[in-house]
Design an enzyme around this catalytic site. Structure first.
Site, mmCIF file in Angstrom:
data_model
loop_
_atom_site.group_PDB
_atom_site.id
_atom_site.type_symbol
_atom_site.label_atom_id
_atom_site.label_comp_id
_atom_site.label_asym_id
_atom_site.label_seq_id
_atom_site.Cartn_x
_atom_site.Cartn_y
_atom_site.Cartn_z
ATOM 1 N N ASP A 44 -33.226 12.753 14.879
ATOM 2 C CA ASP A 44 -32.561 13.072 13.624
ATOM 3 C C ASP A 44 -32.958 11.974 12.623
ATOM 4 O O ASP A 44 -33.690 11.035 12.948
ATOM 5 C CB ASP A 44 -31.049 13.214 13.813
ATOM 6 C CG ASP A 44 -30.417 14.029 12.679
ATOM 7 O OD1 ASP A 44 -31.075 14.222 11.637
ATOM 8 O OD2 ASP A 44 -29.262 14.463 12.810
ATOM 9 N N TRP A 45 -32.475 12.121 11.436
ATOM 10 C CA TRP A 45 -32.856 11.334 10.254
ATOM 11 C C TRP A 45 -32.810 9.813 10.507
ATOM 12 O O TRP A 45 -31.738 9.271 10.736
ATOM 13 C CB TRP A 45 -31.894 11.725 9.136
ATOM 14 C CG TRP A 45 -32.211 11.231 7.778
ATOM 15 C CD1 TRP A 45 -31.702 10.107 7.179
ATOM 16 C CD2 TRP A 45 -33.077 11.845 6.825
ATOM 17 N NE1 TRP A 45 -32.199 9.999 5.913
ATOM 18 C CE2 TRP A 45 -33.045 11.050 5.657
ATOM 19 C CE3 TRP A 45 -33.875 12.996 6.826
ATOM 20 C CZ2 TRP A 45 -33.781 11.362 4.514
ATOM 21 C CZ3 TRP A 45 -34.607 13.307 5.692
ATOM 22 C CH2 TRP A 45 -34.558 12.491 4.562
#
Ligand code: BGC
Length: 735
Positions: free
Chosen positions: A295-296
């Site tokens: 994820d980010w």
């Protein structure tokens, strides 16, 4: 129809050979580049430059030709992500693929997007109810169609990969992403999630109008102890396997070829460092063959936030060795540089790089990205679009829960004179939530002009007097006195309360209590003595107990999407008979967050399951009765299925839809079992007076649970099957 190319042996072999051959020609730099994903802003001009095609050619060439990046995500212009027109998207994707064509091995770039309720970053896309609402429909066919339409619309923009569906289970109502889940029940999430994937991918996600999905956020993200996004969950392995893993397992089996990783931590281990989850379980047990994406910025955060790694380089090593195949870096090339160093120094073996890259290339082949250019871009026909909007309207209608209807005050006559008040009455954003046109979904000025708010939809259909006074904003009182005065001129008050859009950490709150301004407006409206119809919109349950008690009717709309305004008004006027059912337990008190599948101890002595509205609750303008519940055999032996039948009848005077819910209880077991668990459901439409016999098959898996040794087992003994007010028993013999 429900298979997928990842499971097709012939294609599989062909692709394996191609991947092997390509891999053998790649340099270390080209391989590590494939594992690197960057944000679109890294290769685009700044927003202030307002380019027709936002791509910055030299930055793009540097990213693809120098750093060999394998994937790009997001809309241009971070942090102010905005939906782009189809034409702009096509230019962007075309520029990206043209540069990829110039690279030595011509490996296409995989472009990913969050299209979580339709193609929400493409202007004028069909934007569906959010997942919590799709769960309230209890209608997998609608979820399948949502998947189909979303894939078609992202592919029409040239986009190739969707970071959806969310397979987290929504068992923490404070969590600001609750609405991105299919609610608190495991079975509902698996059924709706799988249907979505099948619609989105078809049998072959390289086909025109199909695209690969991404299961997220693996695993345990949705259950933070304090309810705040990206904070620790403490989930024991039994709970993980019982509640949080099954939806991912189903998603893998449905053919989703990518998995995004939990951005937070479970039991002290950040998702991106968890070898046990990412490799032992995901690969070893779930047999997942696709690739995982971080994820980010989450690999960096093992160093910057979690202090798990002493340096950014160690963070990369930990994540890659735990099983992360692609890094959503996303703003620089540090991952690329650091990983090359780690391989050169022998700290990360080349075999691990080859494994990750082979998985990524396989998905690129499966998605048809290596096919000759130009890519097939299907324009949606006018008819397809009209059908998609109609499907969306149906989804919105089926997703709205009529929770209370005292003295059958609803449906209203079209001639009724209505005062509409409250912050949720006249906004489209409040019905759509986050990930709508922008990341937070709160830029009302960017919303389409042809979609109607609740107030506008009422004005369109009403033949009486409809007046709107805002009363309060979400957080501050405005003109409550004016609303009180205006109420005198009307017979009914439609009080629209709720939450403004949000997602992720920006949606964190400290209490489920509704803001005082909204409570004051509600109390002032109730004090007028006019009947109040309370409409709640927003992503999670906010405490409304005292208002609901004094309101004549309560409608829980959650986030019904772009057709929400019209759908709500269809229900208010009886042009549509409501049938949505609660996908969560709606708490009565801020800390009353016991869920429907509570353990015996949660209802022992003074403990009770006492929500304002239980899971599965939802009224109709007609009435339904189930009766004659039967199991075919009262004794079954191991491995046998159980057949259950029941009759459902429309006992009222209107046609309507009803979802029949089948629950199971294991009467005594070596690990405490829930009082009941949903194992099957069926939605039927019946005319007034009509009845239908339904049959369900329970499998041995439905009787199973995670035993003392953390393995899934079935124990002999007695079981109860419950539908409506009836219960029947059967027992499983020892052999
Ligand atoms: C979110 C993901 C999303 C990703 C890419 C993250 O912040 O947690 O759900 O897919 O951003 O936009």
């Amino acid at each position: 129809m429900f298979g997928c190319s990842v499971n097709t042996p012939k294609i599989h072999n062909d692709i394996d050979n191609k991947v092997e051959s390509l891999l053998s020609q790649m340099t270390l730099e080209e391989k590590v580049g494939q594992m690197t994903q960057i944000d679109a802003s890294v290769v685009c001009v700044g927003e202030e430059q307002k380019a027709d095609n936002p791509i910055d050619q030299s930055k793009l060439e540097e990213a693809i030709l120098h750093y060999h990046v394998g994937s790009i995500l997001n809309t241009p212009y971070t942090p102010h992500n905005k939906a782009q027109s189809i034409e702009t998207w096509r230019k962007v994707i075309n520029s990206v693929q043209t540069v990829a064509e110039k690279s030595r091995l011509k490996i296409p770039v995989l472009y990913g997007i969050d299209a979580i309720h339709g193609a929400n970053y493409t202007k004028n896309a069909v934007l569906f109810p959010q997942a919590i609402n799709m769960a309230a429909t209890f209608n997998p066919e609608l979820s399948f169609k949502e998947g189909e339409i979303t894939a078609r619309e992202i592919r029409a923009s040239g986009l190739q990969w969707n970071f959806s569906p969310v397979m987290d289970i929504g068992r923490q109502p404070l969590w600001p992403r609750l609405w991105e889940t299919y609610g608190e029940d495991v079975h509902v999430a698996t059924v709706l999630g799988a249907a979505y994937i099948k619609g989105h991918q078809g049998d072959d996600f390289s086909a025109p109008g199909k695209a690969p999905t991404c299961l997220k956020h693996y695993v345990g993200y949705s259950f933070p102890v304090n309810g705040k996004d990206r904070t620790p969950a403490w989930i024991g392995e039994r709970m993980l396997r019982e509640y949080f893993l099954p939806a991912f397992e189903t998603g893998v089996r449905a053919g989703s070829p990518t998995v995004m990783i939990n951005s937070a931590e479970v039991d002290g281990i950040p998702g991106h460092a968890n070898y046990h989850y990412l490799t032992t379980i995901l690969r070893g047990e779930l047999d997942f063959k696709g690739f995982t994406v971080s994820d980010w910025e989450d690999i960096k955060r093992l160093y910057t936030r979690d202090k798990l790694a002493a340096t950014p380089k160690e963070a990369v090593k930990i994540a890659v060795m735990a099983g992360v195949d692609m890094s959503m870096v996303p703003f620089d090339f540090s991952f690329y540089e650091l990983l090359i160093d780690l391989v050169k120094s022998g700290e990360v073996p080349l075999s691990r790089i080859d494994e990750a890259v082979a998985r990524i290339l396989t998905v690129k082949y499966q998605a048809g990205l290596f096919e000759p250019k130009p890519p097939v871009l299907n324009e949606e026909s006018t008819q397809q679009r009209a059908e998609a909007i109609a499907t969306n309207r149906e989804a919105a209608r089926e997703s709205i829960v009529l929770a209370k209807n005292a003295n059958h005050i609803l449906p209203l006559k079209k001639s009724a004179s209505i005062l509409v008040t409250g912050p949720a009455a006249n906004l489209l954003s409040v019905m759509n939530g986050g990930w709508t046109i922008t990341w937070q979904g709160d830029s009302e000025n960017l919303y389409p002009k042809d979609k109607l708010t609740v107030f506008q939809a009422l004005q369109k259909k009403s033949t009486g007097k409809v007046t709107y006074v805002s009363g309060s904003s979400f957080t501050a009182e405005m003109d409550i006195q004016k609303a009180v005065e205006e109420a005198k001129n009307h017979n009914i008050i439609l009080l629209c309360l709720g939450e403004q859009p949000y997602t992720e950490t920006l949606g964190n709150i400290d209490s489920l209590n509704l803001e005082p301004a909204q409570i004051n407006l509600a109390n002032a409206m109730i004090a007028t003595g006019k009947p109040v119809i309370l409409l709640m919109l927003g992503g999670r349950p906010r405490i409304i107990s005292s208002i609901a008690e004094k309101s004549a009717a309560v409608i829980l709309g959650f986030l019904p999407g772009m057709e929400g305004g019209e759908a709500i008004v269809d229900i208010l006027y009886g042009d549509y008979n409501p049938n949505g059912k609660m996908p969560i337990s709606y708490p009565r008190h801020t800390n009353g967050i016991t869920l429907y599948d509570y353990k015996p101890i949660e209802s022992f002595e003074l403990n009770t399951y006492n929500p304002l509205y239980p899971f599965g609750h939802g009224l109709s303008y007609t009435s339904f009765q189930t009766s004659g519940l039967k199991v075919k055999k009262e004794k079954i032996s191991r491995g046998e299925n159980i057949n259950v039948t029941v009759n459902v009848k429309n006992t009222g005077s209107l046609k309507g839809k009803e979802t029949v819910l089948l629950y199971l209880n294991d009467v005594a077991a070596s690990v405490t079992r829930p009082n009941k668990q949903l194992k099957a459901f069926k939605k039927v439409e019946l005319d007034a007076g009509q009845d239908e016999s339904l049959s369900f098959t329970l499998t041995p898996h439905d009787l199973s649970f995670i035993g003392i040794d953390l393995k899934r087992i079935v124990e002999p003994g007695d079981f109860k099957v419950m539908i409506g007010s009836e219960t029947v028993n059967f027992s499983l013999t020892k052999q």
